[in-house]
Design an enzyme around this catalytic site. Structure first.
Site, PDB file in Angstrom:
ATOM      1  N   CYS A 265      -4.080   1.622   9.104  1.00 32.48           N
ATOM      2  CA  CYS A 265      -5.146   0.622   9.145  1.00 32.48           C
ATOM      3  C   CYS A 265      -5.536   0.249  10.561  1.00 32.48           C
ATOM      4  CB  CYS A 265      -4.729  -0.620   8.364  1.00 32.48           C
ATOM      5  SG  CYS A 265      -3.155  -1.332   8.887  1.00 32.48           S
TER       6      CYS A 265
ATOM      7  N   GLU B 228     -14.104   2.596   7.906  1.00 32.08           N
ATOM      8  CA  GLU B 228     -12.726   3.057   8.002  1.00 32.08           C
ATOM      9  C   GLU B 228     -12.591   4.397   7.275  1.00 32.08           C
ATOM     10  OE1 GLU B 228      -9.821   0.595   6.029  1.00 32.08           O
ATOM     11  OE2 GLU B 228      -8.368   0.950   7.628  1.00 32.08           O
TER      12      GLU B 228
ATOM     13  N   PRO C 289       0.824  -1.213   0.000  1.00 33.56           N
ATOM     14  CA  PRO C 289       0.000   0.000   0.000  1.00 33.56           C
ATOM     15  C   PRO C 289       0.858   1.263   0.000  1.00 33.56           C
ATOM     16  CG  PRO C 289       0.236  -0.761   2.230  1.00 33.56           C
ATOM     17  CD  PRO C 289       1.032  -1.717   1.379  1.00 33.56           C
TER      18      PRO C 289
ATOM     19  N   GLU D 237      -3.548  -8.416   4.791  1.00 32.97           N
ATOM     20  CA  GLU D 237      -3.582  -7.485   5.926  1.00 32.97           C
ATOM     21  C   GLU D 237      -4.456  -6.334   5.477  1.00 32.97           C
ATOM     22  OE1 GLU D 237      -3.308  -4.325   7.832  1.00 32.97           O
ATOM     23  OE2 GLU D 237      -1.195  -4.209   7.254  1.00 32.97           O
TER      24      GLU D 237
ATOM     25  N   LYS E 107      -7.166  19.849   8.696  1.00 39.31           N
ATOM     26  CA  LYS E 107      -7.030  20.073  10.126  1.00 39.31           C
ATOM     27  C   LYS E 107      -7.647  18.906  10.895  1.00 39.31           C
ATOM     28  CE  LYS E 107      -6.894  25.133  10.126  1.00 39.31           C
ATOM     29  NZ  LYS E 107      -7.541  26.368  10.628  1.00 39.31           N
TER      30      LYS E 107
ATOM     31  N   THR F 187       4.150  -2.070  -6.547  1.00 40.73           N
ATOM     32  CA  THR F 187       4.046  -0.924  -5.655  1.00 40.73           C
ATOM     33  C   THR F 187       2.667  -0.294  -5.763  1.00 40.73           C
ATOM     34  OG1 THR F 187       4.885   0.567  -7.368  1.00 40.73           O
ATOM     35  CG2 THR F 187       6.507  -0.428  -5.894  1.00 40.73           C
TER      36      THR F 187
ATOM     37  N   GLY G   3      -3.988  -3.781   2.046  1.00 41.68           N
ATOM     38  CA  GLY G   3      -4.836  -2.747   1.482  1.00 41.68           C
ATOM     39  C   GLY G   3      -6.242  -2.837   2.032  1.00 41.68           C
TER      40      GLY G   3
END
Length: 500
Positions: free
Chosen positions: A331, A398, A196, A297, A381, A222, A274
């Site tokens: 993550c 997420e 990732p 993962e 921010k 990549t 990812g």
């Protein structure tokens, strides 16, 4: 990583209930432009490698196409990188297969493989300043974080796996009868790996380190957002003496290069970090091709539980770190902050004050805690929401950004039930002075890692991975070696054995 864009959560309704954004008036999103607010520092590094690495050579894409990679501070193009597709994957896999079947790497003594990994780790330390600058330029993370935390860990991971290379062995197994039985732990073959964009170099190490220590060859794709540092360290591997074809790197997009790698019939194993949605696609492609084993993962929605006996000042700082580290693009971020009702109000006010103090700016500037997000949303921010309810989107999905959601709880049984009421199970945090409370929660929480009075401790030897839809398998530590080994049983009859 994140299934939805950050702006989705900061600009629309939060579902039922009335969560309050403590740091904004009016609009939820607070944004400022780099041109008006930040004087940018020129990165102290030159871009040298933009082509694929296949069979020991840096080569153009078969199609001749390139794609832009950007400076997330400005959105400006900093380089054009070779754009891989199925043909480039085919070439890379062919090189990896030949290197495994005919080359010196798997036939080399484990000690010699260990020496190459050690030389590579030494070169990482030698070039750490350039690598940290390149990682910051292409990713946006603070340079101080890259230079003082991530680069030392990158080298440490390869020192760690170098130490494992000559300690991988099978067993002698007693059998019921006159037989000698032994198990062999053999390299699995050609490993496909997809990393990732949020921690490009560390994820490179998590994947490449154990695969090489076990004697495999690799084709690595990549992330299209951050291809530059993997190509740089690939050159260092060449300097360390890694034979051609052992490590091949292709840059490109998921639907083309990534899908071709996951479905390739001559790839023996696939590892992916990812989003959960993409992980499902990887698993399906692996199953529909040659049923290759898969390590995943994936995403998380990690609870961070502040108990009533907590030191509130320390808890505020740790919860802040657990969420806002790496611009919130982590993550395992502690993105559901559960606070006991007796200390909720005090925690809330101090969490707000800490978020307001967070320094956002050019990640190359000393003292900056938070750089730009990876995409066009750039500098955000920190945002803190109170009165968050379990059925709100910000408590379920997420976010992958600097958004802290603070929830109230009353009883331990209640918070365990609520913390576990998620499709994810990657990590969790517990803050308490009570050993009994800590023991109760660590055993009850369904997560692959539980940090007690700490967070984001990533030692090379500590395994990492998730329950439920946060993934399959573990990375780092001894457990990661299992991903890249086959176990073979060898049975031989014994004649006139003196003992059995």
């Amino acid at each position: 990583m994140a299934a939805r864009r950050l702006s989705f959560f900061l600009s629309r309704s939060l579902s039922s209930g009335s969560a309050s954004n403590l740091l904004s008036q009016g609009r939820s999103v607070s944004r400022f432009t780099t041109a008006a607010a930040i004087e940018l520092i020129t990165p102290p590094v030159q871009i040298q490698y933009t082509k694929h690495l296949i069979n020991g050579q840096f080569v153009d894409a078969a199609s001749g196409k390139t794609f832009p990679t950007y400076d997330p501070r400005t959105g400006e193009v900093i380089a054009h990188v070779a754009e891989g597709d199925a043909e480039d994957i085919n070439r890379a896999v062919a090189a990896a297969r030949k290197a495994f079947d005919e080359g010196p790497w798997p036939k080399m003594s484990a000690y010699e493989r260990s020496r190459i990994l050690l030389r590579f780790a030494d070169l990482v330390e030698k070039h750490s300043e350039e690598l940290a600058a390149l990682e910051t330029w292409n990713n946006g993370k603070p340079y101080e974080q890259a230079a003082h935390a991530e680069l030392p860990m990158l080298a440490r991971l390869f020192y760690y796996y170098a130490g494992w290379a000559d300690k991988i062995h099978g067993l002698t197994v007693p059998a019921d009868g006159p037989y000698h039985v032994q198990t062999l732990h053999e390299p699995i073959g050609v490993a496909g790996q997809i990393i990732p964009w949020n921690f490009p170099l560390l994820m490179f190490a998590w994947k490449v380190g154990p695969a090489l220590a076990c004697g495999n060859t690799i084709v690595l794709k990549t992330a299209e957002q951050t291809p530059l540092t993997a190509l740089y360290v690939a050159k260092l591997f060449q300097e360390a003496g890694l034979p051609p074809g052992v490590l091949n790197i292709v840059s490109g997009y998921g639907p083309t290069a990534g899908a071709a790698l996951a479905s390739h019939m001559d790839v023996d194993k696939i590892a992916f970090t990812g989003s959960t949605d993409t992980g499902k696609i990887i698993l399906e492609l692996a199953a529909k091709s040659n049923l290759k084993p898969v390590t995943l993962e994936l995403g998380g929605k990690s609870p961070f539980i502040i108990c009533e006996d907590a030191d509130i000042d320390k808890a505020v700082e740790l919860a802040h770190f657990a969420l806002f580290f790496n611009q919130g693009q982590c993550c395992c971020a502690g993105s559901r902050t559960f606070v006991h009702e007796r200390v909720y109000d005090e925690f809330l006010e101090k969490a707000k004050a800490r978020a307001l103090k967070r320094t956002v700016g050019d990640p190359f500037k000393k003292g900056v805690e938070q750089g730009p997000q990876i995409d066009s949303e750039q500098f955000q921010k920190p945002t803190v929401f109170s009165n968050v309810q379990d059925d709100m989107l910000i408590a379920q999905d997420e976010i992958f950004g600097p958004v802290q959601s603070i929830l109230k709880f009353k009883e331990l049984d209640e918070v365990v039930r609520r913390a576990n009421s998620t499709r994810y199970g990657l990590a969790a945090g517990v803050f308490t002075r009570s050993v009994d409370t800590a023991n109760t929660l660590t055993r009850a929480l369904r997560a692959g890692t539980v940090w007690v009075n700490c967070f984001d401790v990533f030692d090379a030897a500590i395994p990492f991975g998730g329950y439920k839809m946060s993934g399959i398998g573990r990375e780092k530590g001894i457990y990661s070696l299992h991903n890249y080994l086959q176990v073979k049983a060898v049975v031989t009859p014994l004649k006139n054995a003196a003992w059995l």
